[in-house]
Scaffold this active site. Sequence first.
Site: not given
Length: 277
Positions: A25, A28, A31, A140
């Site tokens: 969560g 930004h 994400h 990522g």
Amino acid sequence: MRIVTSIAELKGIHVPGTSLVPTMGAFHEGHLELMRRARHDADCVVVSLFVNPTQFGPDEDFAKYPRNLDQDAALAESAGVDVLFAPSVEEIYSPAPTLIYVPEVTALWEGAFRPTHFQGVATIVLKLFNIVAPKRAYFGQKDLQQCLVIRRMVRDLNVPVDLCFEPTVREQDGLAMSSRNVYLSSEERAKAPLLAATLDSAAKALARNQEDPSSVLLEHQSRLSSAGFETDYFEWVDLEAMHPCRSSDTPSAVITAAKLGRTRLIDNKILGNGRLI
Ligand code: AMP
């Protein structure tokens, strides 16, 4: 977009060919880019939002980690997510949970500075794979060692999921986006882009292969120290076991973790085309 908090409800809406984006969560652009990528590739996108207690050490920021479900839900919906899975800790963990240990690639760097971290990461990611049963999962490259740990776990345990590793999304000044950047004071925020610039400069020097790699690393690490960063490590590593690397013949990256005040930042630069596969 549906918001689901129970495992039973989530299993009830399983769609073949689902893509999963695991997160904690405080969304930004980093994400959201993973979500858009997943949206592009799949019929159904599930994003998990779970601040995972088992990957935080006892002195780390689990309690104060930024949480804002309403804002995150609006952002996920805007990125085209179908299901936001936001379970409670009790829904996910029994009081003494089974934990997954991934060898070798967890030994150094984040694994050394945060001894129980990757056990927590591997455990929650494997649980999410078993709960969601995705075809693909997105991670990522910002958390490079995490990508390598998950890749190793998936290989070793024959987990039937395709892993997609996506480039780091950065602020305009080069700072890698992170949910923890909100902890930086304005003075620290002004200094923070030096981390990425120093990684870039070191990676270029190492790729040129004209100077002694250890001297290149030391010189760049001391640039960071002089600017007020307290570096935990600044290294050149291979992209398998993350052992220190001294030749650009194998896929490799320069990695660092450094504290600015009380905020610990991590970042990396992959040599060559910048992609992990
Ligand atoms: P987190 O919520 O920090 O656990 O991150 C969830 C996922 O987003 C992980 O796969 C991270 O590597 C990824 N991620 C975090 N920051 C970035 C970024 N700046 N660019 C790309 N991916 C990111």
